[in-house]
Each structure stands twice: as structure tokens, then as C-alpha cells.
Design a protein around this motif. Structure first.
Motif, short mmCIF file in Angstrom:
data_model
loop_
_atom_site.label_atom_id
_atom_site.label_comp_id
_atom_site.label_asym_id
_atom_site.label_seq_id
_atom_site.Cartn_x
_atom_site.Cartn_y
_atom_site.Cartn_z
N ASP A 78 77.87 49.11 67.09
CA ASP A 78 77.20 47.87 67.47
C ASP A 78 78.19 46.92 68.13
O ASP A 78 79.41 47.09 68.06
CB ASP A 78 76.61 47.18 66.24
CG ASP A 78 75.47 47.96 65.62
OD1 ASP A 78 74.41 48.03 66.25
OD2 ASP A 78 75.66 48.51 64.52
N SER A 79 77.61 45.88 68.73
CA SER A 79 78.45 44.81 69.25
C SER A 79 78.93 43.95 68.09
O SER A 79 78.35 43.95 67.00
CB SER A 79 77.66 43.95 70.24
OG SER A 79 76.67 43.21 69.55
N VAL A 80 79.98 43.19 68.33
CA VAL A 80 80.51 42.31 67.29
C VAL A 80 79.50 41.22 66.94
O VAL A 80 79.51 40.68 65.84
CB VAL A 80 81.85 41.70 67.76
CG1 VAL A 80 82.46 40.81 66.68
CG2 VAL A 80 82.84 42.80 68.12
N GLY A 81 78.59 40.94 67.87
CA GLY A 81 77.57 39.93 67.62
C GLY A 81 76.74 40.23 66.38
O GLY A 81 76.29 39.31 65.68
N LYS A 82 76.55 41.52 66.07
CA LYS A 82 75.78 41.86 64.87
C LYS A 82 76.47 41.34 63.62
O LYS A 82 75.83 40.83 62.69
CB LYS A 82 75.58 43.36 64.78
CG LYS A 82 74.77 43.77 63.53
CD LYS A 82 74.70 45.26 63.36
CE LYS A 82 73.94 45.61 62.07
NZ LYS A 82 73.94 47.05 61.79
N LEU A 83 77.79 41.48 63.59
CA LEU A 83 78.54 40.97 62.44
C LEU A 83 78.42 39.45 62.36
O LEU A 83 78.19 38.89 61.28
CB LEU A 83 80.01 41.39 62.55
CG LEU A 83 80.96 40.80 61.51
CD1 LEU A 83 80.61 41.28 60.11
CD2 LEU A 83 82.41 41.18 61.83
N TYR A 84 78.57 38.80 63.50
CA TYR A 84 78.59 37.34 63.51
C TYR A 84 77.23 36.73 63.14
O TYR A 84 77.17 35.64 62.58
CB TYR A 84 79.00 36.83 64.88
CG TYR A 84 80.45 37.10 65.26
CD1 TYR A 84 81.41 37.39 64.29
CD2 TYR A 84 80.86 37.05 66.59
CE1 TYR A 84 82.72 37.62 64.65
CE2 TYR A 84 82.18 37.28 66.95
CZ TYR A 84 83.10 37.57 65.97
OH TYR A 84 84.42 37.79 66.32
N ASN A 85 76.17 37.43 63.46
CA ASN A 85 74.83 36.83 63.33
C ASN A 85 74.04 37.32 62.12
O ASN A 85 72.87 36.99 61.97
CB ASN A 85 74.02 37.11 64.60
CG ASN A 85 74.66 36.49 65.83
OD1 ASN A 85 75.13 35.36 65.78
ND2 ASN A 85 74.69 37.24 66.93
N THR A 86 74.70 38.09 61.25
CA THR A 86 74.00 38.68 60.12
C THR A 86 74.75 38.40 58.83
O THR A 86 75.97 38.28 58.82
CB THR A 86 73.89 40.21 60.32
OG1 THR A 86 73.36 40.48 61.63
CG2 THR A 86 72.96 40.84 59.28
N SER A 87 74.00 38.30 57.74
CA SER A 87 74.62 38.11 56.42
C SER A 87 75.70 39.15 56.19
O SER A 87 75.48 40.35 56.37
CB SER A 87 73.56 38.24 55.33
OG SER A 87 74.15 38.43 54.07
#
Length: 552
Positions: A78-87
Motif C-alpha cells: 500500500d501507499s504510506v497514506g494508508k498508514l497515515y489515514n487509518t487507526s
């Protein structure tokens, strides 16, 4: 001596002897009048680190794969955005990929998503240079080095939002983040990550010729990355571990630097630092630390590294024409030759058994390597190279015994270590045949060019020949191939060995590499190996110094 207690003058005699003894002990330090100046010049040449902010490029999943290096590979998910935008509570164990090897400081930001933070959150970060380092459990730890070298850090966050920089400098490509504990009454997420990468490199080396084979170009690229990461405020042997300056690594790094980044200031600093921190008897100590203030590792006496210091100084002076530095440090290079004089027997052979009892004699991470021939060859090489330095500095008269001593050792080596029947050089009572022995007999000039070619070609036919255990010895094997005129073989060997690391995904070259044993470790636990290591960068030197061999 009997004192007359009634005569006050009788007390002056022992006081006099004590004073003379104290002065004589102090006088044993041959560099006493130079040290402070050397250390000042080392500090004056300390480079300013260049900082670059790097962002992670993706999230990855680690999978077992017997075809991958050490059995583990990283697959983009996944993109790093998934980490940033998810619990983060749903993502514990996530692995972040920065896409390249970095040395420096890691910062992350953490914020609450819902609810009120009513207790601390505890996170564990594991930093890895290669996938296996974040996939293989560190405990129970069975390594022989300090467990603390392994790059895992626990962080307790007591307030949110927070921007937290892990104080320890790390070297990595991958970061694994795990949740160890948090209150169930609130949720949170990691909102950003940044890595502040450091290096003293400020110069882009020239491009290779357009005719350079792709694999050679890739080897050069990885070699440059290795050197860059190790060029901090000294030539570090490894930015993860041991993070210090060693003489053997300095020599090889400085060669690669001459033909790439050309940071002569850093080489000069390291030469002065080692000299200023040498032992009181004038012998160099093998490695030094910078912090909390410059100091050497007590008792670190490594014979072959001492002999390489004069070689490194000679190469530096020849490349830069900086004769003032050469003259400043000449006393150190000259003093190390006393080691050879001490162990050279009347028959011209270095007393390897005695030297081995009194010194650490290294040469390679290879169990079972007999080092007699290596030490004999290096002694001759160091004599000749240091004499060449003397000629550059106009100091031949101070070492006028060296040419004859070198000839004596050379004749003895040929008489005692060369087997004309097999065309190979042997070492020790068991007449061991190794790549290291052939390399040092060739580099020292003991073998003629024809004998050198015969020996190197014959190696592959010897079933039990001892192979190099690490890129450090492999450097000298490549150098011997070039010295003997086996240019095609040198190119092929470089492509096979360092190219093997490239094909297995190396971002930087490794401390230890055995194509037949990827889990090999001198420390009994392969994750503690250094996967960015200074002595592995020398393809840069070969590829750029000999373009007629490697760039076509």
C-alpha cells in the motif's frame, strides 16, 4: 641502598631517581610533542554533515522466499497514506520502506483520532538494513556482540499530539512499527514520518563511460551508496555497527574516495586522528571513536592494520601532493616499520607464531585461514610502500635499511613459501593454499608476472583452497588479478562477487558475503552483521581507476 637518616641530603638521591624515572617513562612517547597539533588538525578538518530529509515510499509485507537473500523478501502492498489515514491499532506490525539505505535520525508524528487520550501508548520500532533484519526475531539473542547493537527501540508516548525523534542514530531502509500497549478508551494514528539522513558527501562523481556494462554500472552505484553512507565525520566502518574509524577500512575507503567523491579533507582528518590517538609506545591502535571526545579503543592492537597506515598515507600524498600532511605524519608511518624489524628473523621470514601470540592478526573473516604467507607478503608490501612515501617526502635517509630488508624478506618468501611443482604459494606447517596467500605474495612482488598468473589460474583447480570470507579479502584478490595482468578474470570476479550482492537486492554492500552461505556471521547471529560496510565499497575504486578493464 642504605639511607643515613641523620643526613637530609640522603633523601635527595631517591627523589632524583624517581624524577629521572618519571621523565624516562614520559620520554618513551615518541609523539609527545606532536599529539596536540595532530588532534587539532583532525578537528580542523572535521567536515560538516549534510542533512537531507527523506520520506517513506511505501508499505511492504515481508514474505519468506527461499530464493530471496537470507530467505526474506519485501513486497509492496500500500501507499504510506494508508498508514497515515487509518487507526494504528489496526496496523500493528506494519513495515515502512524508505526505498534506499539511509543513515540518520527518524521522526514520527502521532495524533489522536477519537476519544481522549487517558493513558500512554507504547510503540516498538525495529530498523533494518535488509528485510531479514525486521523479520527475524532478535530474542533469544545468541550473538557474541552486544545485543544493544540491534536496532529496536521502545517509545512511550504520554501526550498527543506529539512529534518524536528517536535520539539514537540508526541506519536502515525498513522500519517495522508495533503497538505494545494503549488504552482502549481512545484511538490514534501515526500522521507523518521523516528521516533526516546525514553524510559528509557533497560532490557528485563523474559518470561512467556509456560503454559500461549494466551490471558494472549497478555495482558502481551500490558501491557509491555504501561509501556515501560510511562517510560521516570519519570514515565509519559501518553506520549501523561499529560506527567508528578503523585503519583497514580507512585505507580502502580513501582509495574509493580518490576516484569518486574526492573528499580529501575527510581522509586527512582520519589520518591525523589515528596518529594523535596512537599508543604511548608509538604503535597505532586499530580503531578510534569520536564521542564523547576522540579516544582509541584501549588494547586494540591489530598488526596488519598498523602496517597499512603508511600505505594509506603514501596513497594520500601521491594523490593530493599534500606533502605537509605527509611530513607531519611521517614519524608514525616510520615507527610502524619497527614492528617488521622486530619479527623479521635472520632467515628473512617473519616470525608468524610469535607475532600471532602478541598481536591480533586479522586479514579476513575466515575460520581456519593460515596467515603466515599473508603476513610475510604484507610486510614486504608495507616496506616498499612506506619507502615510496619516504621518497615522496625526501626522507629516504631515515629508512635506508628498508630496501635491503624488503629484498631479504622477498627472497625468503620465495624460498620457503613457493611450491614450483604446483605453481602455488603455501602457508604454515600444513602448507595451506588460500586466495589470501596468493594475493599477498603477488601484491608484494614475490611472484613474477608469469608465476602470478599461473598461481591465480591454478587456484580454481585446488579443491580445498581457502576462499575469501568477506569483501575485505576479496578486494586484495581483485587487486592481485589486475597486478598480474589477468584483466578479463578481474572483471569476471568483480561481477560475480559484488554483482551477486546486487542481484540479491543489495542497496549497499555487506560486511560479510559468502555466496554459498547467506547466513554467515562472525558474531553467531546474522542480523547483527553490518549490511552497509566500508570495506565493501572498493568496486568504485577498481571500476573508476581502470576504465579500460571495467567500463567497456
Amino acid at each position: 641502598m642504605v639511607l643515613n637518616l641523620l643526613n637530609p641530603k640522603s633523601f635527595l638521591l631517591p627523589v632524583f631517581f624517581i624524577a629521572v624515572f618519571a621523565n624516562s617513562v614520559k620520554a618513551q612517547d615518541p609523539y609527545q610533542s606532536y599529539r596536540q597539533d595532530w588532534l587539532k588538525k583532525a578537528e580542523d578538518n572535521k567536515p560538516k554533515l549534510i542533512e537531507t530529509e527523506k520520506q517513506p515510499v511505501s508499505l511492504v509485507r515481508l514474505e519468506k522466499d527461499p530464493a530471496a537473500f537470507q530467505g526474506w523478501k519485501a513486497i509492496n502492498t500500500d501507499s504510506v497514506g494508508k498508514l497515515y489515514n487509518t487507526s494504528f491499532k489496526t496496523q500493528s506490525g506494519v513495515v515502512v520502506d524508505f526505498g534506499e539505505h539511509l543513515t540518520g535520525y527518524f521522526t514520527f508524528s502521532i495524533k489522536s483520532l477519537k476519544g481522549t487520550p487517558d493513558g500512554p501508548a507504547r510503540l516498538k520500532f525495529t530498523f533494518g538494513e535488509v528485510p531479514s533484519e525486521v523479520a527475524v526475531p532478535f530474542d533469544p539473542y545468541k550473538g557474541t556482540l552486544s545485543r544493544a547493537w540491534l536496532q529496536d527501540e521502545t517509545v512511550t508516548v504520554t501526550e498527543m499530539p506529539a512529534d518524536i525523534t528517536i535520539p539514537r542514530r540508526v541506519a536502515c531502509r525498513f522500519v517495522k512499527i508495533e503497538l505494545l500497549g494503549a488504552s482502549p478508551n481512545f484511538d490514534f494514528h501515526i500522521s507523518s514520518m521523516v528521516f533526516k539522513a546525514t553524510s559528509s558527501v557533497a560532490f557528485k562523481p563523474p559518470l561512467l563511460a556509456a560503454t559500461t556494462p549494466k551490471l558494472i554500472a549497478d555495482i558502481d552505484r551500490v558501491g557509491l551508496a555504501t561509501l556515501k553512507e560510511c562517510m560521516q565525520t570519519v570514515y565509519e566502518d559501518g553506520p549501523k555497527r561499529d560506527r567508528r574509524l578503523w585503519i583497514g577500512d580507512l585505507y580502502l575507503e580513501s582509495l574509493a574516495n580518490q576516484f569518486s567523491y574526492q573528499n580529501n579533507q575527510l581522509t586527512r582528518r582520519c589520518l591525523y586522528l589515528l596518529a594523535g590517538l596512537s599508543a604511548d609506545d608509538g604503535v597505532l591502535l586499530a580503531n578510534v571513536f569520536e564521542n564523547p571526545e576522540p579516544h582509541a579503543q584501549a588494547g586494540s592492537r591489530l598488526l596488519d592494520y598498523c602496517l597499512l597506515y603508511g600505505v594509506a598515507l603514501k596513497e594520500y600524498v601521491a594523490a593530493t601532493d599534500d606533502k605537509q600532511t605527509g611530513l607531519d605524519l611521517w614519524p608514525v608511518a616510520k615507527k610502524q616499520l619497527d614492528i617488521i624489524r622486530k619479527y623479521a628473523g635472520q632467515d628473512g621470514m617473519i616470525d608468524y607464531q610469535k607475532a600471532g601470540k602478541e598481536w591480533w592478526v586479522f586479514f579476513d573473516w575466515k575460520d581456519g585461514l593460515d596467515k603466515q604467507a599473508c603476513l610475510q607478503g604484507l610486510s614486504i608490501y608495507a616496506l616498499n610502500q612506506t619507502y615510496a612515501l619516504a621518497k615522496l617526502l625526501g626522507k629516504e635517509n631515515e629508512v635506508d635499511d628498508i630496501p635491503s630488508l624488503a629484498r631479504k624478506l622477498k627472497a625468503a618468501a620465495y624460498k620457503n613459501l613457493y611450491d614450483p611443482k604446483s605453481g602455488l604459494f603455501v602457508s604454515g606447517v600444513n602448507k595451506q593454499i588460500s586466495y589470501g596467500s596468493q594475493a599477498w605474495m603477488i601484491l608484494s612482488g614475490v611472484a613474477s608476472k608469469q608465476e602470478a598468473q599461473t598461481a591465480l589460474k591454478a587456484l580454481s583447480t585446488v579443491k580445498d583452497a581457502v576462499h575469501p570470507g568477506a569483501p575485505y579479502m576479496f578486494h586484495y584478490y581483485i587487486a592481485a588479478l589486475i597486478e598480474s595482468g589477468l584483466k578479463v578474470e578481474a572483471k569476471e570476479a568483480l561481477q560475480n562477487y559484488w554483482g551477486g550482492m546486487v542481484k540479491k537486492g543489495a542497496d549497499t554492500f555487506w560486511e560479510v558475503y559468502d555466496p554459498n552461505d547467506e547466513l554467515k556471521s562472525p558474531y553467531n547471529f546474522y542480523p547483527v552483521n553490518s549490511y552497509c560496510h566500508a570495506w565493501s565499497c572498493t568496486p568504485v575504486y577498481f571500476i573508476r581507476k581502470y576504465p579500460e578493464i571495467f567500463q567497456r
